[in-house]
Design a protein around this motif. Structure first.
Motif, PDB file in Angstrom:
ATOM      1  N   LYS A  51      83.341  -5.491-116.322  1.00 11.96           N
ATOM      2  CA  LYS A  51      82.626  -3.796-116.319  1.00 11.96           C
ATOM      3  C   LYS A  51      81.281  -3.953-115.832  1.00 11.96           C
ATOM      4  N   ARG A  52      80.645  -5.871-115.395  1.00  6.06           N
ATOM      5  CA  ARG A  52      79.109  -5.270-114.753  1.00  6.06           C
ATOM      6  C   ARG A  52      79.432  -5.430-113.261  1.00  6.06           C
ATOM      7  N   ARG A  53      80.718  -5.464-113.167  1.00  6.26           N
ATOM      8  CA  ARG A  53      81.093  -4.871-111.721  1.00  6.26           C
ATOM      9  C   ARG A  53      81.571  -3.751-111.828  1.00  6.26           C
ATOM     10  N   ALA A  54      81.916  -3.270-112.451  1.00  3.80           N
ATOM     11  CA  ALA A  54      82.211  -1.314-111.816  1.00  3.80           C
ATOM     12  C   ALA A  54      80.410  -1.145-112.224  1.00  3.80           C
ATOM     13  N   LEU A  55      80.160  -1.532-112.878  1.00  5.34           N
ATOM     14  CA  LEU A  55      78.175  -1.071-113.164  1.00  5.34           C
ATOM     15  C   LEU A  55      77.808  -1.018-111.850  1.00  5.34           C
ATOM     16  N   LEU A  56      77.716  -2.039-110.574  1.00  2.28           N
ATOM     17  CA  LEU A  56      77.363  -2.663-110.125  1.00  2.28           C
ATOM     18  C   LEU A  56      76.967  -1.651-108.640  1.00  2.28           C
ATOM     19  N   THR A  57      79.142  -1.642-108.942  1.00  2.00           N
ATOM     20  CA  THR A  57      79.747  -0.845-107.546  1.00  2.00           C
ATOM     21  C   THR A  57      79.422   0.557-107.797  1.00  2.00           C
ATOM     22  N   ALA A  58      78.864   1.495-109.005  1.00  2.00           N
ATOM     23  CA  ALA A  58      78.590   2.235-109.234  1.00  2.00           C
ATOM     24  C   ALA A  58      77.772   2.676-108.670  1.00  2.00           C
ATOM     25  N   ARG A  59      76.459   1.850-108.992  1.00  2.00           N
ATOM     26  CA  ARG A  59      75.367   2.040-108.525  1.00  2.00           C
ATOM     27  C   ARG A  59      74.814   2.130-107.387  1.00  2.00           C
ATOM     28  N   ALA A  60      75.495   1.712-106.521  1.00  2.00           N
ATOM     29  CA  ALA A  60      76.161   1.378-104.984  1.00  2.00           C
ATOM     30  C   ALA A  60      76.420   2.659-104.421  1.00  2.00           C
ATOM     31  N   LEU A  61      77.244   2.794-105.085  1.00  2.00           N
ATOM     32  CA  LEU A  61      77.570   3.797-104.998  1.00  2.00           C
ATOM     33  C   LEU A  61      76.667   5.397-104.501  1.00  2.00           C
ATOM     34  N   LEU A  62      75.932   5.715-105.699  1.00  2.00           N
ATOM     35  CA  LEU A  62      75.472   6.582-105.816  1.00  2.00           C
ATOM     36  C   LEU A  62      73.734   6.467-104.539  1.00  2.00           C
ATOM     37  N   GLN A  63      73.610   5.455-104.472  1.00  2.00           N
ATOM     38  CA  GLN A  63      72.290   4.879-103.474  1.00  2.00           C
ATOM     39  C   GLN A  63      72.898   5.270-102.636  1.00  2.00           C
ATOM     40  N   GLY A  64      73.493   4.820-102.039  1.00  2.00           N
ATOM     41  CA  GLY A  64      74.670   5.109-100.400  1.00  2.00           C
ATOM     42  C   GLY A  64      74.806   6.355-100.286  1.00  2.00           C
ATOM     43  N   LYS A  65      74.831   7.261-101.630  1.00  2.00           N
ATOM     44  CA  LYS A  65      75.623   8.598-100.948  1.00  2.00           C
ATOM     45  C   LYS A  65      73.577   9.342-101.276  1.00  2.00           C
ATOM     46  N   ALA A  66      73.069   9.181-101.551  1.00  2.00           N
ATOM     47  CA  ALA A  66      71.797   9.878-101.421  1.00  2.00           C
ATOM     48  C   ALA A  66      71.381   9.212-100.696  1.00  2.00           C
ATOM     49  N   ILE A  67      71.340   8.420 -99.679  1.00  2.23           N
ATOM     50  CA  ILE A  67      70.873   7.774 -98.331  1.00  2.23           C
ATOM     51  C   ILE A  67      71.838   8.381 -97.668  1.00  2.23           C
ATOM     52  N   ALA A  68      72.883   9.073 -97.283  1.00  2.00           N
ATOM     53  CA  ALA A  68      73.581   9.379 -96.672  1.00  2.00           C
ATOM     54  C   ALA A  68      73.185  10.962 -96.370  1.00  2.00           C
ATOM     55  N   ILE A  69      72.769  11.453 -97.598  1.00  2.00           N
ATOM     56  CA  ILE A  69      72.781  13.195 -98.064  1.00  2.00           C
ATOM     57  C   ILE A  69      71.199  12.976 -97.198  1.00  2.00           C
ATOM     58  N   GLU A  70      70.261  12.231 -96.924  1.00  2.00           N
ATOM     59  CA  GLU A  70      68.778  11.769 -96.306  1.00  2.00           C
ATOM     60  C   GLU A  70      68.538  12.331 -95.463  1.00  2.00           C
ATOM     61  N   ASN A  71      69.746  11.603 -94.914  1.00  4.08           N
ATOM     62  CA  ASN A  71      70.031  10.835 -93.770  1.00  4.08           C
ATOM     63  C   ASN A  71      70.761  12.610 -92.366  1.00  4.08           C
ATOM     64  N   ASP A  72      70.708  13.096 -93.637  1.00  6.41           N
ATOM     65  CA  ASP A  72      72.076  14.246 -93.062  1.00  6.41           C
ATOM     66  C   ASP A  72      71.196  14.968 -92.507  1.00  6.41           C
ATOM     67  N   ILE A  73      69.493  15.151 -94.141  1.00  2.93           N
ATOM     68  CA  ILE A  73      69.564  16.197 -93.701  1.00  2.93           C
ATOM     69  C   ILE A  73      68.104  15.986 -92.169  1.00  2.93           C
ATOM     70  N   ARG A  74      67.576  14.767 -92.295  1.00  7.65           N
ATOM     71  CA  ARG A  74      67.232  15.069 -91.191  1.00  7.65           C
ATOM     72  C   ARG A  74      67.383  14.975 -89.739  1.00  7.65           C
ATOM     73  N   GLY A  75      69.114  14.587 -89.927  1.00  4.65           N
ATOM     74  CA  GLY A  75      69.191  14.893 -88.345  1.00  4.65           C
ATOM     75  C   GLY A  75      69.752  16.589 -88.692  1.00  4.65           C
ATOM     76  N   LEU A  76      69.772  17.567 -89.228  1.00  4.15           N
ATOM     77  CA  LEU A  76      70.094  18.621 -89.504  1.00  4.15           C
ATOM     78  C   LEU A  76      68.246  19.296 -88.831  1.00  4.15           C
ATOM     79  N   LEU A  77      67.147  19.331 -89.704  1.00  2.00           N
ATOM     80  CA  LEU A  77      65.611  19.680 -89.481  1.00  2.00           C
ATOM     81  C   LEU A  77      65.494  18.995 -88.181  1.00  2.00           C
ATOM     82  N   ARG A  78      66.436  17.892 -86.752  1.00  8.05           N
ATOM     83  CA  ARG A  78      65.839  17.692 -86.268  1.00  8.05           C
ATOM     84  C   ARG A  78      65.764  18.422 -85.492  1.00  8.05           C
ATOM     85  N   ASN A  79      67.596  19.346 -85.082  1.00 12.31           N
ATOM     86  CA  ASN A  79      68.185  20.241 -84.940  1.00 12.31           C
ATOM     87  C   ASN A  79      66.936  21.007 -84.294  1.00 12.31           C
TER      88      ASN A  79
END
Length: 352
Positions: free
Chosen positions: A122-150
């Motif tokens: 259960k602890r591993r599942a919690l840590l995995t879910a936390r890392a997944l949400l963090q990674g998706k949020a960072i990915a969207i931030e990077n995509d927004i940066r790239g979109l605006l840079r155009n």
């Protein structure tokens, strides 16, 4: 007569093969991949199983626990060893894999894998879910940066807290672009909110756990690293010595020896990737952000002078893994000096 069973598990069905002590195939069938169905198939009174083997995989912990509760001598076996053994067969099918695993059980040619307790899962599942949400949020931030840079809009250096304000400032007066970016900001905001909720849960879990509290006395080790370490190691007594933890986590060098050739390569990276990455980050934090001096930091700095910063981080991560296991096993706390006494705590940089 003794009997052995091999289970080749897939999502829907599991191929089961039963052999006797002479290697003769006694029964084969495909069974629904559920502990109750497998236990029902294996519960024939004529079978007296010595070992029931299944390869480590996504369903292995669930099936192993169900078979063990039903009274079967279930063994979860290491994936690399299983693949190496099954490569001898010219044709790879589910039936042949089940036969191969059954023969591995019969001749005792396997390496067992520790199946974690429910709390650690259960602890591993919690840590995995936390890392997944963090990674998706960072990915969207990077995509927004790239979109605006155009469009010549540069976000620049901005933290997570002020990121949305900065984006809204850039797209102000550009309604067409704002219509595209605002849904991305809404998705990013929701991900960040859920990430903060899980991050709080992780830190609260580490705060109330006495083992994590002792592990966090090590400089550079915070609630994320301590909880991930506790969830991965699970039971410290399963290691013969603390030094063995480094090899299990893939933090020891690969040795390639043949005749007169004797080459030592990079670390094996064969263990838990999440914990290994967190230990690297903890080592980096200890070297660069923890102001208070300790014997451990002095040792790592000497390694950095001789071998370079990158190798010092890897070496320090491996030593942190060993020290954390020893602290857990001995129920002690980190000693900042080589002497038996522990100094007073000082303000430190934030740790993971």
């Amino acid at each position: 007569m003794k009997y052995y069973a091999g289970l080749d598990v897939s999502v829907k069905e599991t191929s089961v093969c039963i052999v006797d002590e002479k290697g003769k195939i006694c029964r084969e069938r495909k069974v629904v991949s559920h502990p109750d169905d497998l236990a029902s198939f294996l519960s024939d009174p004529q079978w007296h199983f010595e070992r029931v083997g299944l390869e480590a995989g996504p369903l292995s912990q669930w099936l192993y626990e169900g078979l063990a509760k039903a009274g079967f001598p279930a063994i979860c076996i290491e994936t690399r060893h299983t693949k190496a053994f099954l490569k001898a067969q010219p044709n790879k099918t589910d039936r042949n894999d089940a036969r191969g695993i059954a023969q591995m059980m019969r001749v005792h040619l396997f390496k067992p894998v520790h199946v974690k307790t429910l709390t650690s899962q259960k602890r591993r599942a919690l840590l995995t879910a936390r890392a997944l949400l963090q990674g998706k949020a960072i990915a969207i931030e990077n995509d927004i940066r790239g979109l605006l840079r155009n469009f010549g809009l540069k976000v620049g250096m901005v933290g997570a807290v002020k990121f949305e304000d900065r984006i809204r400032e850039l797209i102000e007066g550009v309604p067409d672009l704002a219509e595209i970016v605002k849904p991305l900001l809404a998705a990013r905001r929701k991900l960040r909110e859920e990430f903060e909720r899980l991050d709080h849960k992780v830190r609260e879990e580490a705060r109330i756990d006495p083992v994590c509290q002792r592990l966090m006395t090590v400089p550079g080790v915070g609630p994320i690293v301590s909880l991930a370490y506790a969830a991965t190691i699970d039971i410290p007594a399963r290691f013969r010595s603390s030094r063995a933890v480094g090899a299990v986590l893939g933090l020891t060098p690969i040795l390639n020896q043949s005749g007169e050739s004797n080459r030592i390569g990079h670390v094996s990276r064969c263990g838990d990737g999440m914990l290994r990455t967190l230990l690297y980050e903890a080592a980096q934090t200890l070297l660069t952000r923890v102001a208070r001096w300790s014997w451990l930091k002095a040792w790592a700095m000497n390694v950095a002078k001789r071998r370079g910063a990158r190798k010092a981080v890897v070496a320090l991560a491996r030593r942190l893994a060993v020290i954390l296991h020893r602290i857990w096993s001995d129920e002690t706390e980190f000693r900042w000096t080589r002497e038996a006494t522990t100094g007073h705590d000082h303000r430190q940089a934030p740790v993971l």
